[in-house]
Design a protein around this motif. Structure first.
Motif, PDB file in Angstrom:
ATOM      1  N   GLY A  15       0.802  -1.224   0.000  1.00  0.00           N
ATOM      2  CA  GLY A  15       0.000   0.000   0.000  1.00  0.00           C
ATOM      3  C   GLY A  15       0.830   1.267   0.000  1.00  0.00           C
ATOM      4  N   GLY A  16       2.150   1.120   0.068  1.00  0.00           N
ATOM      5  CA  GLY A  16       3.014   2.300   0.209  1.00  0.00           C
ATOM      6  C   GLY A  16       3.705   2.761  -1.060  1.00  0.00           C
ATOM      7  N   MET A  42       2.953   6.357  -2.338  1.00  0.00           N
ATOM      8  CA  MET A  42       3.435   7.410  -1.435  1.00  0.00           C
ATOM      9  C   MET A  42       4.954   7.530  -1.473  1.00  0.00           C
ATOM     10  SD  MET A  42       0.860   9.000  -0.321  1.00  0.00           S
ATOM     11  CE  MET A  42       1.776  10.080   0.756  1.00  0.00           C
ATOM     12  N   ILE A  43       5.657   6.427  -1.611  1.00  0.00           N
ATOM     13  CA  ILE A  43       7.115   6.507  -1.774  1.00  0.00           C
ATOM     14  C   ILE A  43       7.428   7.268  -3.061  1.00  0.00           C
ATOM     15  CG2 ILE A  43       9.204   5.134  -2.203  1.00  0.00           C
ATOM     16  CD1 ILE A  43       8.067   3.033  -0.269  1.00  0.00           C
ATOM     17  N   GLY A  48      -6.214   5.563  -0.841  1.00  0.00           N
ATOM     18  CA  GLY A  48      -6.253   6.943  -0.340  1.00  0.00           C
ATOM     19  C   GLY A  48      -5.089   7.769  -0.857  1.00  0.00           C
ATOM     20  N   SER A  49      -3.973   7.103  -1.165  1.00  0.00           N
ATOM     21  CA  SER A  49      -2.809   7.864  -1.636  1.00  0.00           C
ATOM     22  C   SER A  49      -3.075   8.506  -2.994  1.00  0.00           C
ATOM     23  CB  SER A  49      -1.556   6.979  -1.672  1.00  0.00           C
ATOM     24  OG  SER A  49      -1.746   5.867  -2.511  1.00  0.00           O
ATOM     25  N   ALA A  87      -5.779  10.127  -3.625  1.00  0.00           N
ATOM     26  CA  ALA A  87      -6.331  11.430  -3.223  1.00  0.00           C
ATOM     27  C   ALA A  87      -5.213  12.370  -2.795  1.00  0.00           C
ATOM     28  CB  ALA A  87      -7.349  11.251  -2.103  1.00  0.00           C
ATOM     29  N   THR A  88      -4.220  11.821  -2.093  1.00  0.00           N
ATOM     30  CA  THR A  88      -3.088  12.650  -1.648  1.00  0.00           C
ATOM     31  C   THR A  88      -2.273  13.134  -2.846  1.00  0.00           C
ATOM     32  OG1 THR A  88      -3.051  11.486   0.463  1.00  0.00           O
ATOM     33  CG2 THR A  88      -1.052  12.654  -0.158  1.00  0.00           C
ATOM     34  N   LEU A 102      -4.139  15.873  -4.675  1.00  0.00           N
ATOM     35  CA  LEU A 102      -4.025  17.167  -3.995  1.00  0.00           C
ATOM     36  C   LEU A 102      -2.691  17.835  -4.302  1.00  0.00           C
ATOM     37  CD1 LEU A 102      -5.741  18.829  -2.016  1.00  0.00           C
ATOM     38  CD2 LEU A 102      -4.584  17.650  -0.137  1.00  0.00           C
ATOM     39  N   GLN A 103      -1.609  17.054  -4.341  1.00  0.00           N
ATOM     40  CA  GLN A 103      -0.263  17.630  -4.531  1.00  0.00           C
ATOM     41  C   GLN A 103       0.057  17.910  -5.993  1.00  0.00           C
ATOM     42  OE1 GLN A 103       1.766  18.639  -2.060  1.00  0.00           O
ATOM     43  NE2 GLN A 103       0.147  18.051  -0.634  1.00  0.00           N
ATOM     44  N   THR A 156      -4.521  11.048   3.825  1.00  0.00           N
ATOM     45  CA  THR A 156      -5.817  10.455   4.155  1.00  0.00           C
ATOM     46  C   THR A 156      -5.689   9.528   5.355  1.00  0.00           C
ATOM     47  OG1 THR A 156      -5.655   8.466   2.764  1.00  0.00           O
ATOM     48  CG2 THR A 156      -6.441  10.483   1.703  1.00  0.00           C
ATOM     49  N   GLU A 180       0.482   6.650   5.185  1.00  0.00           N
ATOM     50  CA  GLU A 180       0.946   7.300   3.957  1.00  0.00           C
ATOM     51  C   GLU A 180       2.186   8.148   4.242  1.00  0.00           C
ATOM     52  OE1 GLU A 180      -3.426   8.070   1.814  1.00  0.00           O
ATOM     53  OE2 GLU A 180      -2.101   9.753   2.261  1.00  0.00           O
ATOM     54  N   ALA A 226       5.549   6.167   4.437  1.00  0.00           N
ATOM     55  CA  ALA A 226       6.044   5.825   3.100  1.00  0.00           C
ATOM     56  C   ALA A 226       6.540   7.073   2.374  1.00  0.00           C
ATOM     57  CB  ALA A 226       4.936   5.135   2.294  1.00  0.00           C
ATOM     58  N   MET A 270       3.671  -0.140   8.098  1.00  0.00           N
ATOM     59  CA  MET A 270       4.514   0.761   7.294  1.00  0.00           C
ATOM     60  C   MET A 270       5.765   1.182   8.051  1.00  0.00           C
ATOM     61  SD  MET A 270       4.037   1.510   4.143  1.00  0.00           S
ATOM     62  CE  MET A 270       2.302   1.624   3.737  1.00  0.00           C
TER      63      MET A 270
END
Lengths: 196, 186
Positions: free
Chosen positions: A53-54, A57-58, A85-86, A88-89, A92-93, B63, B67, B70, B97
């Motif tokens: 799941g990461g 984001m990495i 969810g990432s 959505a993050t 945003l960025q 969120t 997150e 990571a 994580m």
């Protein structure tokens, strides 16, 4: 989604990375990491063997730190679903140099091929778009993948998202390094950063 | 729930805002912290506002808290330092994580505002608040704690030093006594 004429994952990843130049490539836990290793080890490859799941984001952290370099996350549908969810993050960025590629075989290939949510109604391209990633597309042919690969180098028009439908074949594993400290130090070294 | 529900910011005039968030901000600037992922908490609101107003820093709303773990791993691979701001309830969201801190051995720092202690009104905050420190320690994170305004500076300074200079993953617990118990009704 038709299950015929689906793409070969290794062929897809080899095509995407054939002219990678300075790109940093992150492979999500599971077969995506093997696909990237199979395309050829590289000092700018970040292989994940855990942290499910990461991956996105990495990629976001790297993309924000290195805005002039293409950053490409290649992961599977299961790994993407865990970090949904990432999206959505990222939306945003709006990192202009980040590309997210999901190799979607609609199942958890590493654990016995159990169906994932994308085998049902979940539409990851729709999720990405709804999160503000305007350039989000589904691809089912090598012609589309070939036309897409050049855009990975464009660091002023992202973020972009692609879901590439692949077959569910479990291929022989191409094992990358599992030593995270080595992998991350190697990338830092390739970018000109010293150890502490 | 909103940021202004914090007791201290509701009852104090602007000029009497606590100074310890400013102490934290100064330390983060001095250590050249560039990426600041957060899930908002009333106790972090002053610091988040400062980060949002600083072009050299990137505030990154999440969120969910894992997150941020990571993200900071990726930031380090790309040559930047970061800090994760969250509430004690978010620590539980991070557990798997957090393995990245040991695997990548990167300079992980998180500042955790505590709930579930010191006059807590909401019982739902107590279970996670009670296990926050143990969860972090079991996950290989060193834990420092600040209970009084006048010790925040030296605690965050020490935490930043060991995280960024020695790649020792570190959490600072900012106690509920320091922040003030959240007021739900007068």
């Amino acid at each position: 989604m038709s299950r015929t004429n689906l793409l070969d994952r290794r062929q897809v990843v080899s095509c995407l990375l054939a002219e990678r130049k300075d790109a940093i490539v992150i492979g999500g836990l599971g077969a995506s990491t093997y696909d990237i290793a199979a395309a050829g080890d590289h000092a700018r490859n970040l292989y994940l063997w855990g942290a499910m799941g990461g991956a996105v984001m990495i990629g976001l952290g790297l993309a924000l730190a290195q805005p002039k370099l293409p950053v490409v996350v290649i992961t599977g549908d299961g790994e993407m679903l865990m970090g949904m969810g990432s999206l959505a993050t990222v939306g945003l960025q709006q990192p202009k140099n980040l590309t997210i590629v999901v190799l979607d075989n609609e199942c958890y290939g590493e654990t016995g091929g159990q169906a994932s949510h994308t085998a049902g109604g979940t539409d990851l391209v729709g999720v990405a778009k709804a999160c503000g990633i305007a350039e989000a597309n589904s691809m089912t042919t090598m012609a589309e993948v070939g036309a897409f690969k050049g855009s990975l180098q464009n660091v002023s028009a992202g973020p972009r998202f692609a879901s590439i439908k692949i077959d569910g074949a479990n291929l022989e594993r191409a094992l990358s390094s599992r030593d995270g400290a080595f992998i991350v130090s190697r990338i830092r070294g390739a970018l000109g950063f010293q150890p502490i | 729930m909103h940021a202004g529900a914090d007791a201290s910011s509701e009852t104090m005039p602007a000029e009497a805002l606590p100074t310890w968030p400013e102490d934290i901000f100064s330390i983060l600037r001095r250590f050249d912290v560039r990426q600041v992922p957060y899930v908002p908490d009333a106790g972090h609101s002053q610091l988040i506002d400062r980060v949002l107003g600083t072009p050299a820093m990137r505030a990154i709303p999440l969120t969910t808290e894992e997150e941020g773990v990571a993200l900071l791993a990726g930031a380090w691979a790309g040559g930047q330092r970061g800090v994760l701001l969250m509430q004690s309830s978010g620590v539980g969201n991070c557990i798997n994580m957090l393995s990245l801190t040991q695997i990548f051995r990167f300079p992980f720092l998180t500042l955790v505002t505590m709930r579930g202690e010191w006059g807590e009104f909401n019982p739902w905050q107590v279970p996670m608040g009670s296990s926050t420190q143990a969860v972090l320690e079991l996950s290989g994170i060193k834990v420092l704690r600040a209970d009084r305004p006048d010790e925040v500076r030296e605690v965050v300074e020490a935490a930043s030093g060991q995280a960024y200079n020695a790649c020792t993953p570190t959490a600072v617990l900012l106690s509920q006594r320091l922040i003030g118990a959240k007021v739900f009704s007068k």
